[in-house]
Scaffold this motif. Structure first.
Motif, PDB file in Angstrom:
ATOM      1  N   SER A 263      13.979  37.308 -26.390  1.00 48.84           N
ATOM      2  CA  SER A 263      12.594  37.550 -26.785  1.00 48.84           C
ATOM      3  C   SER A 263      11.693  36.975 -25.720  1.00 48.84           C
ATOM      4  N   ASN A 264      10.686  37.723 -25.333  1.00 49.05           N
ATOM      5  CA  ASN A 264       9.678  37.229 -24.395  1.00 49.05           C
ATOM      6  C   ASN A 264      10.123  37.213 -22.920  1.00 49.05           C
ATOM      7  N   VAL A 265      11.311  37.717 -22.621  1.00 49.16           N
ATOM      8  CA  VAL A 265      11.788  37.692 -21.226  1.00 49.16           C
ATOM      9  C   VAL A 265      11.023  38.697 -20.361  1.00 49.16           C
ATOM     10  N   GLY A 266      10.417  39.713 -21.030  1.00 48.57           N
ATOM     11  CA  GLY A 266       9.623  40.698 -20.287  1.00 48.57           C
ATOM     12  C   GLY A 266      10.200  42.108 -20.286  1.00 48.57           C
ATOM     13  N   LYS A 267      10.944  42.468 -21.337  1.00 52.84           N
ATOM     14  CA  LYS A 267      11.547  43.817 -21.398  1.00 52.84           C
ATOM     15  C   LYS A 267      10.484  44.915 -21.448  1.00 52.84           C
ATOM     16  N   SER A 268       9.526  44.741 -22.390  1.00 52.33           N
ATOM     17  CA  SER A 268       8.510  45.787 -22.552  1.00 52.33           C
ATOM     18  C   SER A 268       7.593  45.832 -21.326  1.00 52.33           C
ATOM     19  N   SER A 269       7.328  44.672 -20.731  1.00 55.30           N
ATOM     20  CA  SER A 269       6.489  44.637 -19.521  1.00 55.30           C
ATOM     21  C   SER A 269       7.196  45.318 -18.351  1.00 55.30           C
ATOM     22  N   LEU A 270       8.498  45.146 -18.251  1.00 54.75           N
ATOM     23  CA  LEU A 270       9.274  45.807 -17.191  1.00 54.75           C
ATOM     24  C   LEU A 270       9.175  47.318 -17.350  1.00 54.75           C
TER      25      LEU A 270
ATOM     26  N   PHE B  89       4.578  48.079 -26.273  1.00 53.98           N
ATOM     27  CA  PHE B  89       3.733  46.985 -26.735  1.00 53.98           C
ATOM     28  C   PHE B  89       4.292  45.654 -26.232  1.00 53.98           C
ATOM     29  N   THR B  90       3.449  44.857 -25.587  1.00 58.84           N
ATOM     30  CA  THR B  90       3.894  43.548 -25.088  1.00 58.84           C
ATOM     31  C   THR B  90       3.053  42.464 -25.743  1.00 58.84           C
ATOM     32  N   SER B  91       3.607  41.245 -25.801  1.00 64.28           N
ATOM     33  CA  SER B  91       2.859  40.157 -26.405  1.00 64.28           C
ATOM     34  C   SER B  91       3.399  38.820 -25.928  1.00 64.28           C
ATOM     35  N   SER B  92       2.514  37.812 -25.877  1.00 63.70           N
ATOM     36  CA  SER B  92       2.980  36.471 -25.510  1.00 63.70           C
ATOM     37  C   SER B  92       3.705  35.834 -26.706  1.00 63.70           C
TER      38      SER B  92
ATOM     39  N   PRO C 259       6.766  35.725 -29.030  1.00 63.32           N
ATOM     40  CA  PRO C 259       8.125  36.275 -28.993  1.00 63.32           C
ATOM     41  C   PRO C 259       8.437  37.066 -30.260  1.00 63.32           C
ATOM     42  N   GLY C 260       9.376  37.969 -30.165  1.00 63.22           N
ATOM     43  CA  GLY C 260       9.800  38.736 -31.331  1.00 63.22           C
ATOM     44  C   GLY C 260       8.905  39.926 -31.584  1.00 63.22           C
ATOM     45  N   CYS C 261       8.226  40.352 -30.536  1.00 61.83           N
ATOM     46  CA  CYS C 261       7.229  41.421 -30.665  1.00 61.83           C
ATOM     47  C   CYS C 261       7.875  42.796 -30.907  1.00 61.83           C
ATOM     48  N   THR C 262       8.938  43.077 -30.187  1.00 66.00           N
ATOM     49  CA  THR C 262       9.605  44.367 -30.355  1.00 66.00           C
ATOM     50  C   THR C 262      10.722  44.181 -31.390  1.00 66.00           C
ATOM     51  N   GLN C 263      10.568  44.814 -32.561  1.00 68.88           N
ATOM     52  CA  GLN C 263      11.524  44.545 -33.643  1.00 68.88           C
ATOM     53  C   GLN C 263      12.431  45.718 -33.961  1.00 68.88           C
TER      54      GLN C 263
ATOM     55  N   PRO D  71      15.040  45.101 -29.419  1.00 65.38           N
ATOM     56  CA  PRO D  71      14.486  43.818 -29.865  1.00 65.38           C
ATOM     57  C   PRO D  71      15.145  42.681 -29.087  1.00 65.38           C
ATOM     58  N   GLY D  72      14.370  41.658 -28.761  1.00 69.06           N
ATOM     59  CA  GLY D  72      14.917  40.508 -28.036  1.00 69.06           C
ATOM     60  C   GLY D  72      15.691  39.594 -28.971  1.00 69.06           C
ATOM     61  N   TYR D  73      16.574  38.802 -28.399  1.00 71.69           N
ATOM     62  CA  TYR D  73      17.345  37.853 -29.212  1.00 71.69           C
ATOM     63  C   TYR D  73      16.891  36.423 -28.881  1.00 71.69           C
TER      64      TYR D  73
ATOM     65  N   THR E 120      13.421  38.336 -14.186  1.00 75.47           N
ATOM     66  CA  THR E 120      12.010  38.642 -14.462  1.00 75.47           C
ATOM     67  C   THR E 120      11.088  37.463 -14.132  1.00 75.47           C
ATOM     68  N   LYS E 121       9.813  37.784 -14.031  1.00 75.74           N
ATOM     69  CA  LYS E 121       8.734  36.796 -13.853  1.00 75.74           C
ATOM     70  C   LYS E 121       8.918  35.969 -12.589  1.00 75.74           C
ATOM     71  N   VAL E 122       9.437  36.584 -11.522  1.00 72.25           N
ATOM     72  CA  VAL E 122       9.670  35.800 -10.290  1.00 72.25           C
ATOM     73  C   VAL E 122       8.357  35.282  -9.697  1.00 72.25           C
ATOM     74  N   ASP E 123       7.218  35.884 -10.103  1.00 74.92           N
ATOM     75  CA  ASP E 123       5.923  35.383  -9.603  1.00 74.92           C
ATOM     76  C   ASP E 123       5.661  33.959 -10.071  1.00 74.92           C
ATOM     77  N   LYS E 124       6.379  33.541 -11.142  1.00 75.09           N
ATOM     78  CA  LYS E 124       6.155  32.188 -11.663  1.00 75.09           C
ATOM     79  C   LYS E 124       6.853  31.120 -10.820  1.00 75.09           C
ATOM     80  N   LEU E 125       7.782  31.532  -9.970  1.00 72.70           N
ATOM     81  CA  LEU E 125       8.396  30.574  -9.044  1.00 72.70           C
ATOM     82  C   LEU E 125       7.542  30.593  -7.781  1.00 72.70           C
TER      83      LEU E 125
ATOM     84  N   SER F 254       8.867  41.307 -10.707  1.00 76.21           N
ATOM     85  CA  SER F 254       7.640  40.765 -11.298  1.00 76.21           C
ATOM     86  C   SER F 254       6.767  41.904 -11.791  1.00 76.21           C
ATOM     87  N   ALA F 255       6.391  41.829 -13.052  1.00 79.05           N
ATOM     88  CA  ALA F 255       5.489  42.853 -13.611  1.00 79.05           C
ATOM     89  C   ALA F 255       4.079  42.650 -13.077  1.00 79.05           C
ATOM     90  N   LEU F 256       3.833  41.449 -12.572  1.00 81.32           N
ATOM     91  CA  LEU F 256       2.497  41.133 -12.090  1.00 81.32           C
ATOM     92  C   LEU F 256       2.219  41.742 -10.722  1.00 81.32           C
TER      93      LEU F 256
HETATM   94  N1  LIG Z   1       3.814  36.055 -15.012  1.00 83.12           N
HETATM   95  C1  LIG Z   1       4.490  37.062 -15.580  1.00 83.12           C
HETATM   96  N2  LIG Z   1       4.425  37.256 -16.909  1.00 83.12           N
HETATM   97  C2  LIG Z   1       5.147  38.247 -17.463  1.00 83.12           C
HETATM   98  C3  LIG Z   1       5.972  39.106 -16.664  1.00 83.12           C
HETATM   99  N3  LIG Z   1       6.579  39.981 -17.493  1.00 83.12           N
HETATM  100  C4  LIG Z   1       6.150  39.704 -18.736  1.00 83.12           C
HETATM  101  N4  LIG Z   1       5.289  38.668 -18.735  1.00 83.12           N
HETATM  102  C5  LIG Z   1       4.609  38.087 -19.922  1.00 83.12           C
HETATM  103  O1  LIG Z   1       5.601  37.602 -20.823  1.00 83.12           O
HETATM  104  C6  LIG Z   1       5.236  37.852 -22.186  1.00 83.12           C
HETATM  105  C7  LIG Z   1       6.324  38.640 -22.896  1.00 83.12           C
HETATM  106  O2  LIG Z   1       6.431  39.940 -22.319  1.00 83.12           O
HETATM  107  P1  LIG Z   1       7.078  41.162 -23.128  1.00 83.12           P
HETATM  108  O3  LIG Z   1       7.228  42.267 -22.131  1.00 83.12           O
HETATM  109  O4  LIG Z   1       6.307  41.444 -24.373  1.00 83.12           O
HETATM  110  O5  LIG Z   1       8.494  40.550 -23.507  1.00 83.12           O
HETATM  111  P2  LIG Z   1       9.693  41.229 -24.365  1.00 83.12           P
HETATM  112  O6  LIG Z   1      10.958  40.847 -23.702  1.00 83.12           O
HETATM  113  O7  LIG Z   1       9.438  42.681 -24.553  1.00 83.12           O
HETATM  114  O8  LIG Z   1       9.548  40.428 -25.733  1.00 83.12           O
HETATM  115  P3  LIG Z   1      10.063  40.862 -27.212  1.00 83.12           P
HETATM  116  O9  LIG Z   1       9.549  42.254 -27.472  1.00 83.12           O
HETATM  117  O10 LIG Z   1       9.449  39.810 -28.080  1.00 83.12           O
HETATM  118  O11 LIG Z   1      11.546  40.784 -27.203  1.00 83.12           O
HETATM  119  C8  LIG Z   1       3.895  38.577 -22.118  1.00 83.12           C
HETATM  120  O12 LIG Z   1       2.878  37.602 -22.297  1.00 83.12           O
HETATM  121  C9  LIG Z   1       3.858  39.144 -20.715  1.00 83.12           C
HETATM  122  O13 LIG Z   1       2.560  39.295 -20.210  1.00 83.12           O
HETATM  123  C10 LIG Z   1       6.002  38.881 -15.240  1.00 83.12           C
HETATM  124  O14 LIG Z   1       6.697  39.541 -14.468  1.00 83.12           O
HETATM  125  N5  LIG Z   1       5.251  37.845 -14.759  1.00 83.12           N
END
Ligand SMILES: Nc1nc2c(ncn2[C@@H]2O[C@H](COP(=O)(O)OP(=O)(O)OP(=O)(O)O)[C@@H](O)[C@H]2O)c(=O)[nH]1
Ligand SMILES: [Mg+2]
Length: 204
Positions: free
Chosen positions: A42-49, A61-64, A66-70, A87-89, A152-157, A183-185
Protein backbone atom coordinates in the motif's frame (compact mmCIF):
# COMPACT_ATOMS: atom_id res chain seq x y z
CA UNK A 1 6.26 2.14 -27.83
CA UNK A 2 4.15 4.79 -26.16
CA UNK A 3 0.36 4.62 -26.51
CA UNK A 4 -1.13 7.03 -28.96
CA UNK A 5 -4.67 6.11 -27.96
CA UNK A 6 -6.35 7.50 -24.88
CA UNK A 7 -6.31 5.11 -21.96
CA UNK A 8 -9.61 4.51 -20.20
CA UNK A 9 -10.90 2.93 -17.04
CA UNK A 10 -12.78 -0.32 -17.67
CA UNK A 11 -14.02 -1.77 -14.38
CA UNK A 12 -13.35 -2.18 -10.65
CA UNK A 13 -13.72 -5.88 -9.96
CA UNK A 14 -14.59 -7.21 -6.49
CA UNK A 15 -15.03 -10.69 -7.83
CA UNK A 16 -13.49 -12.73 -10.71
CA UNK A 17 -16.87 -12.75 -12.43
CA UNK A 18 -16.47 -9.01 -12.92
CA UNK A 19 -13.14 -9.28 -14.73
CA UNK A 20 -13.49 -7.98 -18.31
CA UNK A 21 -13.80 -10.57 -21.06
CA UNK A 22 -10.47 -12.29 -21.56
CA UNK A 23 -10.59 -11.96 -25.34
CA UNK A 24 -10.67 -8.36 -26.43
CA UNK A 25 -12.43 -8.57 -29.74
CA UNK A 26 -15.51 -10.74 -29.53
CA UNK A 27 -15.87 -13.45 -32.10
CA UNK A 28 -12.21 -13.42 -33.11
CA UNK A 29 -9.94 -16.30 -32.22
CA UNK A 30 -7.43 -13.95 -30.62
CA UNK A 31 -5.67 -14.45 -27.32
CA UNK A 32 -7.01 -11.13 -26.16
CA UNK A 33 -5.13 -8.10 -24.87
CA UNK A 34 -1.91 -8.52 -22.92
CA UNK A 35 -2.42 -7.59 -19.27
CA UNK A 36 0.23 -6.15 -17.00
CA UNK A 37 -0.46 -6.22 -13.26
CA UNK A 38 0.80 -3.62 -10.78
CA UNK A 39 1.76 -5.21 -7.46
CA UNK A 40 3.24 -3.86 -4.25
CA UNK A 41 2.69 -2.57 -0.75
CA UNK A 42 0.00 0.00 0.00
CA UNK A 43 1.27 3.47 -0.83
CA UNK A 44 4.32 2.24 -2.81
CA UNK A 45 3.05 4.16 -5.86
CA UNK A 46 1.25 1.61 -8.08
CA UNK A 47 -1.54 3.94 -9.19
CA UNK A 48 0.91 6.84 -9.63
CA UNK A 49 3.14 4.65 -11.82
CA UNK A 50 0.17 3.73 -13.98
CA UNK A 51 -0.82 7.39 -14.41
CA UNK A 52 2.75 8.50 -15.13
CA UNK A 53 3.44 5.96 -17.82
CA UNK A 54 0.22 6.68 -19.72
CA UNK A 55 0.65 10.42 -19.05
CA UNK A 56 -2.92 10.74 -17.74
CA UNK A 57 -2.60 12.08 -14.19
CA UNK A 58 -6.19 11.46 -13.08
CA UNK A 59 -6.73 8.03 -14.60
CA UNK A 60 -6.05 5.84 -11.55
CA UNK A 61 -7.01 7.21 -8.14
CA UNK A 62 -3.99 7.96 -5.94
CA UNK A 63 -3.81 9.04 -2.32
CA UNK A 64 -1.31 9.66 0.47
CA UNK A 65 -3.64 7.50 2.61
CA UNK A 66 -2.58 3.84 2.25
CA UNK A 67 -5.17 1.29 1.21
CA UNK A 68 -6.64 3.56 -1.42
CA UNK A 69 -7.05 0.99 -4.19
CA UNK A 70 -9.29 -1.75 -2.78
CA UNK A 71 -10.54 -3.57 -5.83
CA UNK A 72 -8.87 -4.85 -8.99
CA UNK A 73 -9.04 -1.96 -11.44
CA UNK A 74 -8.72 -2.70 -15.15
CA UNK A 75 -7.62 -0.02 -17.64
CA UNK A 76 -7.66 -0.24 -21.39
CA UNK A 77 -4.41 1.25 -22.66
CA UNK A 78 -4.61 0.15 -26.28
CA UNK A 79 -6.57 -2.41 -28.27
CA UNK A 80 -4.01 -5.07 -27.32
CA UNK A 81 -2.93 -3.83 -23.89
CA UNK A 82 -4.50 -3.47 -20.45
CA UNK A 83 -3.05 -2.36 -17.12
CA UNK A 84 -4.41 -3.95 -13.96
CA UNK A 85 -4.00 -2.01 -10.70
CA UNK A 86 -4.21 -4.27 -7.67
CA UNK A 87 -4.92 -3.46 -4.02
CA UNK A 88 -1.73 -2.95 -2.01
CA UNK A 89 -0.74 -5.23 0.84
CA UNK A 90 0.85 -4.59 4.22
CA UNK A 91 -1.55 -1.97 5.49
CA UNK A 92 -2.25 -2.98 9.08
CA UNK A 93 -5.42 -0.90 9.45
CA UNK A 94 -7.33 -3.16 7.08
CA UNK A 95 -9.39 -5.74 9.03
CA UNK A 96 -8.21 -9.34 8.71
CA UNK A 97 -11.44 -10.44 7.04
CA UNK A 98 -10.98 -7.80 4.34
CA UNK A 99 -7.31 -8.72 3.85
CA UNK A 100 -8.23 -12.38 3.42
CA UNK A 101 -10.84 -11.42 0.83
CA UNK A 102 -8.27 -9.35 -1.14
CA UNK A 103 -5.74 -12.18 -0.99
CA UNK A 104 -8.25 -14.61 -2.48
CA UNK A 105 -9.22 -12.11 -5.17
CA UNK A 106 -5.61 -11.22 -6.08
CA UNK A 107 -4.51 -14.83 -6.13
CA UNK A 108 -7.40 -15.82 -8.33
CA UNK A 109 -6.36 -13.10 -10.78
CA UNK A 110 -2.64 -13.92 -10.70
CA UNK A 111 -3.15 -17.66 -10.99
CA UNK A 112 -6.09 -17.92 -13.31
CA UNK A 113 -5.89 -15.04 -15.74
CA UNK A 114 -4.68 -16.15 -19.17
CA UNK A 115 -4.10 -12.56 -20.36
CA UNK A 116 -1.67 -11.83 -17.54
CA UNK A 117 1.75 -11.61 -19.17
CA UNK A 118 3.87 -9.65 -16.71
CA UNK A 119 3.61 -8.19 -13.21
CA UNK A 120 5.40 -5.05 -12.12
CA UNK A 121 6.56 -5.64 -8.54
CA UNK A 122 7.04 -2.21 -6.97
CA UNK A 123 9.54 -1.60 -4.18
CA UNK A 124 9.87 1.77 -2.39
CA UNK A 125 13.41 3.12 -2.89
CA UNK A 126 13.68 4.24 0.72
CA UNK A 127 12.35 1.06 2.31
CA UNK A 128 13.79 -1.66 0.13
CA UNK A 129 12.44 -5.21 0.32
CA UNK A 130 10.10 -5.84 3.23
CA UNK A 131 8.85 -9.23 4.41
CA UNK A 132 5.63 -9.20 2.42
CA UNK A 133 7.49 -8.16 -0.77
CA UNK A 134 9.82 -11.11 -0.34
CA UNK A 135 6.86 -13.40 0.26
CA UNK A 136 5.18 -12.18 -2.92
CA UNK A 137 8.42 -12.54 -4.91
CA UNK A 138 8.77 -16.18 -3.76
CA UNK A 139 5.11 -16.81 -4.49
CA UNK A 140 5.45 -15.44 -8.05
CA UNK A 141 8.56 -17.54 -8.63
CA UNK A 142 6.93 -20.67 -7.20
CA UNK A 143 3.98 -20.23 -9.57
CA UNK A 144 6.21 -19.35 -12.52
CA UNK A 145 4.75 -15.89 -12.90
CA UNK A 146 6.98 -13.44 -14.74
CA UNK A 147 7.66 -10.15 -12.94
CA UNK A 148 9.75 -7.01 -13.29
CA UNK A 149 10.97 -5.14 -10.20
CA UNK A 150 10.38 -1.37 -10.29
CA UNK A 151 11.95 0.84 -7.63
CA UNK A 152 9.57 3.72 -6.92
CA UNK A 153 9.96 7.26 -5.55
CA UNK A 154 13.67 7.45 -6.42
CA UNK A 155 13.32 11.27 -6.34
CA UNK A 156 13.16 10.92 -2.55
CA UNK A 157 16.76 9.70 -2.44
CA UNK A 158 18.41 13.05 -2.71
CA UNK A 159 22.11 12.32 -3.03
CA UNK A 160 23.69 10.14 -5.71
CA UNK A 161 25.28 8.10 -2.99
CA UNK A 162 21.93 7.39 -1.30
CA UNK A 163 20.44 6.45 -4.63
CA UNK A 164 23.30 4.14 -5.58
CA UNK A 165 23.22 2.35 -2.21
CA UNK A 166 19.42 2.03 -2.26
CA UNK A 167 19.34 0.59 -5.77
CA UNK A 168 22.25 -1.77 -5.14
CA UNK A 169 20.54 -3.20 -2.04
CA UNK A 170 17.32 -3.82 -3.97
CA UNK A 171 19.17 -5.28 -6.96
CA UNK A 172 21.06 -7.72 -4.74
CA UNK A 173 17.79 -9.38 -3.72
CA UNK A 174 16.21 -9.09 -7.17
CA UNK A 175 19.10 -11.37 -8.31
CA UNK A 176 18.20 -12.40 -11.84
CA UNK A 177 17.15 -9.01 -13.17
CA UNK A 178 17.96 -5.35 -13.14
CA UNK A 179 15.26 -3.28 -11.39
CA UNK A 180 14.00 -0.14 -13.13
CA UNK A 181 14.50 3.07 -11.13
CA UNK A 182 11.32 5.13 -11.37
CA UNK A 183 9.91 8.46 -10.25
CA UNK A 184 6.36 9.61 -10.92
CA UNK A 185 7.54 13.11 -10.11
CA UNK A 186 10.25 13.55 -12.71
CA UNK A 187 9.39 10.76 -15.16
CA UNK A 188 12.59 8.84 -14.63
CA UNK A 189 12.22 5.24 -15.85
CA UNK A 190 9.17 5.77 -18.07
CA UNK A 191 11.09 5.03 -21.28
CA UNK A 192 12.63 1.83 -19.87
CA UNK A 193 9.20 0.65 -18.73
CA UNK A 194 7.74 1.11 -22.22
CA UNK A 195 10.68 -0.80 -23.67
CA UNK A 196 9.93 -3.70 -21.32
CA UNK A 197 6.24 -3.62 -22.29
CA UNK A 198 7.12 -3.59 -26.00
CA UNK A 199 9.44 -6.54 -25.61
CA UNK A 200 6.85 -8.59 -23.77
CA UNK A 201 4.18 -7.83 -26.38
CA UNK A 202 6.45 -8.76 -29.25
CA UNK A 203 7.12 -12.11 -27.64
CA UNK A 204 3.42 -12.97 -27.70
N1 LIG B 1 7.87 11.74 -4.27
C1 LIG B 1 7.13 10.81 -4.89
N2 LIG B 1 5.91 10.49 -4.41
C2 LIG B 1 5.21 9.52 -5.02
C3 LIG B 1 5.72 8.83 -6.17
N3 LIG B 1 4.80 7.91 -6.54
C4 LIG B 1 3.77 8.02 -5.69
N4 LIG B 1 3.99 8.98 -4.77
C5 LIG B 1 3.07 9.39 -3.68
O1 LIG B 1 2.84 8.27 -2.83
C6 LIG B 1 1.48 8.22 -2.38
C7 LIG B 1 0.85 6.88 -2.74
O2 LIG B 1 0.76 6.76 -4.16
P1 LIG B 1 -0.29 5.77 -4.85
O3 LIG B 1 0.07 5.74 -6.30
O4 LIG B 1 -1.69 6.13 -4.48
O5 LIG B 1 0.10 4.39 -4.15
P2 LIG B 1 -0.57 2.93 -4.35
O6 LIG B 1 0.54 1.95 -4.35
O7 LIG B 1 -1.48 2.93 -5.52
O8 LIG B 1 -1.38 2.81 -2.98
P3 LIG B 1 -2.66 1.86 -2.65
O9 LIG B 1 -3.68 2.10 -3.73
O10 LIG B 1 -3.07 2.35 -1.30
O11 LIG B 1 -2.17 0.46 -2.61
C8 LIG B 1 0.80 9.42 -3.03
O12 LIG B 1 0.80 10.47 -2.08
C9 LIG B 1 1.69 9.75 -4.21
O13 LIG B 1 1.66 11.11 -4.56
C10 LIG B 1 7.01 9.21 -6.66
O14 LIG B 1 7.56 8.67 -7.62
N5 LIG B 1 7.67 10.20 -5.98
MG1 LIG C 1 -3.47 2.55 -5.71
Amino acid sequence: MVPTETAEFLISAADPQQFPAADGISGEASRGPVEIAFLGRSNVGKSSLLNAIVKQPGLAFTSSRPGCTQLINFYRIAEDLRFVDLPGYGYAQVPLEERTRWKTLIESYLLGRQNLTLSFLLIDARRGWMDMDLELKSWLEFHNRRYQVIVTKVDKLKSNNQLRTGLAGIQEVADQQEPVAFSALDGRGVREIWQIISKIKNKQ
